[in-house]
Motif scaffolding. Structure first.
Motif, PDB file in Angstrom:
ATOM      1  N   ALA A 112     -15.037  -4.156   0.512  1.00 42.48           N
ATOM      2  CA  ALA A 112     -13.675  -4.685   0.452  1.00 42.48           C
ATOM      3  C   ALA A 112     -13.675  -6.172   0.117  1.00 42.48           C
ATOM      4  CB  ALA A 112     -12.966  -4.436   1.772  1.00 42.48           C
ATOM      5  N   VAL A 113     -14.599  -6.923   0.725  1.00 42.92           N
ATOM      6  CA  VAL A 113     -14.676  -8.365   0.463  1.00 42.92           C
ATOM      7  C   VAL A 113     -15.017  -8.628  -0.998  1.00 42.92           C
ATOM      8  CG1 VAL A 113     -15.991 -10.460   0.966  1.00 42.92           C
ATOM      9  CG2 VAL A 113     -15.220  -8.996   2.834  1.00 42.92           C
ATOM     10  N   ILE A 114     -16.049  -7.919  -1.509  1.00 47.84           N
ATOM     11  CA  ILE A 114     -16.467  -8.126  -2.899  1.00 47.84           C
ATOM     12  C   ILE A 114     -15.360  -7.716  -3.868  1.00 47.84           C
ATOM     13  CG2 ILE A 114     -18.106  -7.359  -4.669  1.00 47.84           C
ATOM     14  CD1 ILE A 114     -20.183  -7.045  -2.417  1.00 47.84           C
ATOM     15  N   SER A 115     -14.741  -6.571  -3.555  1.00 47.46           N
ATOM     16  CA  SER A 115     -13.703  -6.060  -4.452  1.00 47.46           C
ATOM     17  C   SER A 115     -12.434  -6.902  -4.416  1.00 47.46           C
ATOM     18  CB  SER A 115     -13.351  -4.616  -4.072  1.00 47.46           C
ATOM     19  OG  SER A 115     -14.481  -3.802  -4.116  1.00 47.46           O
ATOM     20  N   GLY A 116     -12.139  -7.510  -3.280  1.00 41.18           N
ATOM     21  CA  GLY A 116     -10.873  -8.243  -3.147  1.00 41.18           C
ATOM     22  C   GLY A 116     -10.944  -9.700  -3.494  1.00 41.18           C
ATOM     23  N   ILE A 145       0.836  -1.205   0.000  1.00 38.91           N
ATOM     24  CA  ILE A 145       0.000   0.000   0.000  1.00 38.91           C
ATOM     25  C   ILE A 145       0.870   1.253   0.000  1.00 38.91           C
ATOM     26  CG2 ILE A 145      -1.603   1.346   1.423  1.00 38.91           C
ATOM     27  CD1 ILE A 145      -2.882  -1.335   2.253  1.00 38.91           C
ATOM     28  N   LYS A 146       1.933   1.265   0.815  1.00 38.38           N
ATOM     29  CA  LYS A 146       2.830   2.409   0.882  1.00 38.38           C
ATOM     30  C   LYS A 146       3.587   2.632  -0.414  1.00 38.38           C
ATOM     31  CE  LYS A 146       3.651   2.210   5.880  1.00 38.38           C
ATOM     32  NZ  LYS A 146       4.657   1.946   6.938  1.00 38.38           N
ATOM     33  N   GLN A 158      -2.780 -12.396   1.204  1.00 34.09           N
ATOM     34  CA  GLN A 158      -2.044 -11.119   1.157  1.00 34.09           C
ATOM     35  C   GLN A 158      -2.831 -10.064   0.393  1.00 34.09           C
ATOM     36  OE1 GLN A 158       1.849 -11.258  -0.735  1.00 34.09           O
ATOM     37  NE2 GLN A 158       1.676  -9.056  -1.189  1.00 34.09           N
ATOM     38  N   PHE A 159      -3.298 -10.442  -0.821  1.00 34.36           N
ATOM     39  CA  PHE A 159      -4.043  -9.468  -1.636  1.00 34.36           C
ATOM     40  C   PHE A 159      -5.397  -9.150  -1.012  1.00 34.36           C
ATOM     41  CE2 PHE A 159      -0.906 -10.662  -4.738  1.00 34.36           C
ATOM     42  CZ  PHE A 159      -0.723  -9.513  -5.482  1.00 34.36           C
ATOM     43  N   PHE A 160      -5.985 -10.148  -0.377  1.00 35.26           N
ATOM     44  CA  PHE A 160      -7.273  -9.923   0.280  1.00 35.26           C
ATOM     45  C   PHE A 160      -7.117  -8.937   1.437  1.00 35.26           C
ATOM     46  CE2 PHE A 160     -11.034 -11.315   2.771  1.00 35.26           C
ATOM     47  CZ  PHE A 160     -11.983 -11.153   1.787  1.00 35.26           C
ATOM     48  N   MET A 161      -6.030  -9.059   2.199  1.00 38.56           N
ATOM     49  CA  MET A 161      -5.772  -8.154   3.312  1.00 38.56           C
ATOM     50  C   MET A 161      -5.544  -6.720   2.825  1.00 38.56           C
ATOM     51  SD  MET A 161      -6.278  -9.394   6.181  1.00 38.56           S
ATOM     52  CE  MET A 161      -5.762  -7.889   6.970  1.00 38.56           C
ATOM     53  N   GLU A 162      -4.865  -6.572   1.696  1.00 35.77           N
ATOM     54  CA  GLU A 162      -4.660  -5.234   1.118  1.00 35.77           C
ATOM     55  C   GLU A 162      -6.009  -4.575   0.843  1.00 35.77           C
ATOM     56  OE1 GLU A 162      -2.007  -4.822  -2.174  1.00 35.77           O
ATOM     57  OE2 GLU A 162      -0.648  -6.370  -1.406  1.00 35.77           O
ATOM     58  N   THR A 163      -6.909  -5.345   0.267  1.00 37.48           N
ATOM     59  CA  THR A 163      -8.230  -4.810  -0.063  1.00 37.48           C
ATOM     60  C   THR A 163      -8.999  -4.426   1.195  1.00 37.48           C
ATOM     61  OG1 THR A 163      -8.233  -6.414  -1.874  1.00 37.48           O
ATOM     62  CG2 THR A 163     -10.261  -5.202  -1.503  1.00 37.48           C
ATOM     63  N   ILE A 164      -8.957  -5.280   2.217  1.00 36.38           N
ATOM     64  CA  ILE A 164      -9.659  -5.011   3.479  1.00 36.38           C
ATOM     65  C   ILE A 164      -9.122  -3.738   4.130  1.00 36.38           C
ATOM     66  CG2 ILE A 164     -10.083  -5.838   5.827  1.00 36.38           C
ATOM     67  CD1 ILE A 164     -11.718  -7.323   3.777  1.00 36.38           C
ATOM     68  N   ILE A 165      -7.796  -3.604   4.141  1.00 39.12           N
ATOM     69  CA  ILE A 165      -7.171  -2.424   4.774  1.00 39.12           C
ATOM     70  C   ILE A 165      -7.597  -1.147   4.058  1.00 39.12           C
ATOM     71  CG2 ILE A 165      -4.967  -1.248   5.187  1.00 39.12           C
ATOM     72  CD1 ILE A 165      -3.765  -4.101   5.585  1.00 39.12           C
ATOM     73  N   ILE A 166      -7.536  -1.150   2.722  1.00 37.18           N
ATOM     74  CA  ILE A 166      -7.939   0.031   1.942  1.00 37.18           C
ATOM     75  C   ILE A 166      -9.422   0.349   2.186  1.00 37.18           C
ATOM     76  CG2 ILE A 166      -8.282   0.940  -0.387  1.00 37.18           C
ATOM     77  CD1 ILE A 166      -5.781  -0.647  -1.224  1.00 37.18           C
ATOM     78  N   GLN A 226       2.502   2.212  -3.356  1.00 35.28           N
ATOM     79  CA  GLN A 226       1.616   2.798  -4.372  1.00 35.28           C
ATOM     80  C   GLN A 226       0.690   3.799  -3.674  1.00 35.28           C
ATOM     81  OE1 GLN A 226      -0.331  -0.453  -6.381  1.00 35.28           O
ATOM     82  NE2 GLN A 226       1.564  -1.572  -6.656  1.00 35.28           N
ATOM     83  N   LEU A 227       1.310   4.761  -3.009  1.00 35.32           N
ATOM     84  CA  LEU A 227       0.595   5.638  -2.093  1.00 35.32           C
ATOM     85  C   LEU A 227      -0.456   6.495  -2.786  1.00 35.32           C
ATOM     86  CD1 LEU A 227       0.526   6.272   0.900  1.00 35.32           C
ATOM     87  CD2 LEU A 227       2.162   8.115   0.504  1.00 35.32           C
ATOM     88  N   LEU A 228      -0.089   7.111  -3.908  1.00 37.78           N
ATOM     89  CA  LEU A 228      -1.024   8.017  -4.592  1.00 37.78           C
ATOM     90  C   LEU A 228      -2.273   7.281  -5.048  1.00 37.78           C
ATOM     91  CD1 LEU A 228      -1.716  10.787  -5.721  1.00 37.78           C
ATOM     92  CD2 LEU A 228      -0.441  10.197  -7.798  1.00 37.78           C
ATOM     93  N   ARG A 229      -2.070   6.124  -5.667  1.00 37.59           N
ATOM     94  CA  ARG A 229      -3.214   5.351  -6.148  1.00 37.59           C
ATOM     95  C   ARG A 229      -4.070   4.874  -4.979  1.00 37.59           C
ATOM     96  NH1 ARG A 229      -1.555   1.010 -10.375  1.00 37.59           N
ATOM     97  NH2 ARG A 229      -0.717  -0.045  -8.543  1.00 37.59           N
ATOM     98  N   THR A 230      -3.407   4.489  -3.879  1.00 38.93           N
ATOM     99  CA  THR A 230      -4.142   4.047  -2.696  1.00 38.93           C
ATOM    100  C   THR A 230      -4.972   5.185  -2.108  1.00 38.93           C
ATOM    101  OG1 THR A 230      -2.416   2.432  -2.184  1.00 38.93           O
ATOM    102  CG2 THR A 230      -3.917   3.040  -0.400  1.00 38.93           C
ATOM    103  N   ILE A 231      -4.375   6.375  -2.031  1.00 41.02           N
ATOM    104  CA  ILE A 231      -5.088   7.540  -1.481  1.00 41.02           C
ATOM    105  C   ILE A 231      -6.325   7.856  -2.319  1.00 41.02           C
ATOM    106  CG2 ILE A 231      -4.944  10.043  -1.134  1.00 41.02           C
ATOM    107  CD1 ILE A 231      -2.020   9.631  -0.295  1.00 41.02           C
TER     108      ILE A 231
END
Length: 413
Positions: free
Chosen positions: A390-394, A16-17, A337-345, A19-24
């Motif tokens: 987040a669940v649906i998207s990830g 996430i860090k 790992q990817f699922f957790m990224e989605t949940i965090i965002i 790709q900060l701009l895209r994440t924001i």
């Protein structure tokens, strides 16, 4: 197992860090959807609280006679609007004399002015004090309470005594540091002894209910001599099960006073306190539905945006996935790992959206003088929706990442 999960969460934060701009931008898209939901629902809730408080101040088990119904019926351009005669003093006196339904109290009142200047010794208010002329039942029927002193009684009304009950804001304006009871104030050259102070009620839609004085009705009629004064009748029924019968008898009595024949429509309005509250609740339901529709559309866009960023992330990190699989990482570890990224965002967007939504709801409430309360239900819904988004998207990006072939991934450029 826990160490592996902790490591995957650490990797997720690192990604996430990186790709900060895209994440924001993605977090902001989600936050806007949640903000719309929380902001609109909290604003509607504040409006509902204010309306409920305003109508409940009418008092329980009451109904009012007034010139028109609370809401005017929609009419086409060809129809002429029916003009009802004012409820004059003779009407209300005849009603008081003829209506004798058991366990009822009849209150009579009229608004003398909304803009009186009230004086006490060398102090005076701005010309913004409401002066009401009432009988002895008005305070009780209106759901008001006397905090200091006493209310008007039948002897004050019958003898037209020069006494008054004042609102809490009027007390603060003229008697900031002393007890106003037994003090003498004046309005339009007439002097009144303060006998009581009303408990604070607050304001409704900018209408200050505490900046007013209540005086005996005959005394008020001698000061405010407008020939077209429109009076209000309020009937309180002590026993709720007798409310319907009391209302029917009151309507029949008032129709006779107005000399209406059986086929004529009422040329007056009648409103019950609970009817007004139910009508207000129906109107706020429409606002709630509109809020959900707007929010669902926005949140649907947030879901697509979050899924898109995760698919792009999977594509960009295809070689990394291949390396991790070649070193022994299992498919479910990659997916987690990817699922957790989605949940965090998603949760970051939800938290920011809730904060912004509460601030908007609070700002709207203050701007329109509404009764704001913390929208716990909206916050719970927002948190749940952010998680579901987040669940649906990830789900699909995580599954796609887990199914990548390690050999093909290592060859990816």
């Amino acid at each position: 197992m826990f160490s592996l999960a902790r490591e995957n969460i650490k990797i997720a934060f690192g990604s996430i860090k990186s790709q900060l701009l895209r994440t924001i931008l993605t977090v902001l898209i989600i936050a806007i959807g949640i903000m719309a939901l929380v902001g609109i629902l909290s604003g509607v809730s504040a409006l509902e609280n204010t309306i409920s408080g305003s109508f409940s101040s009418m008092g329980a088990n009451t109904f009012n006679f007034q010139r028109y119904e609370f809401t005017a019926r929609r009419q086409s351009g060809r129809e002429r609007q029916k003009i009802n005669p004012v409820i004059n003093y003779r009407n209300v006196k005849d009603f008081e004399d003829n209506y004798d339904f058991p366990f009822t109290k009849v209150a009579v009142s009229f608004m003398g002015t909304f803009a009186a200047e009230v004086k006490y010794e060398n102090q005076k208010t701005d010309p913004e004090v409401a002066v009401l002329g009432t009988n002895e039942n008005f305070i009780e029927n209106s759901g008001l309470e006397v905090e200091n002193g006493r209310a008007l009684n039948v002897f004050d009304i019958e003898n037209s005594n020069a006494v008054t009950v004042i609102g809490s804001d009027l007390q603060k304006a003229l008697f900031p540091e002393e007890n106003p009871v037994d003090k003498t104030i004046s309005v339009r050259g007439s002097k009144f002894k303060v006998i009581g102070v009303l408990k604070e009620k607050g304001s409704t839609f900018g209408n200050n209910q505490d900046l007013r004085m209540i005086i005996p009705i005959q005394k008020a009629r001698s000061i405010f001599t407008n020939p077209n004064i429109d009076y209000t009748l309020s009937v309180k029924v002590d026993k709720k099960d007798m409310l319907e019968g009391a209302q029917e008898d009151a309507i029949l009595t008032f129709r006779n006073i107005r000399s209406l024949n059986p086929v004529e429509d009422n040329n007056f309005g009648i409103e019950r306190s609970d009817d007004l509250l139910n009508r207000a609740a129906e109107n706020t339901k429409v606002l709630y539905i509109a809020a959900w529709i707007i929010s669902i559309i926005t949140i649907f866009g947030s879901t697509i945006a979050l899924m898109n960023i995760m698919l792009v992330s999977v594509t960009e990190r295809t070689r990394e996935i291949g390396v991790r699989k070649a070193l022994g990482a299992k498919a479910k570890t990659i997916a987690f790992q990817f699922f957790m990224e989605t949940i965090i965002i998603g949760q970051l967007g939800g938290i920011i959206g809730i904060i912004l939504g509460i601030l908007i709801g609070w700002g709207v409430s203050k701007g329109f003088d509404l009764d704001f309360s913390t929208p716990w239900v909206a916050m719970i819904w927002a948190t749940s929706i952010a998680f579901i988004v987040a669940v649906i998207s990830g789900l699909y990006p995580a599954t796609k990442a887990a199914k990548l072939d390690p050999i093909e991934s290592l060859r990816y450029e």
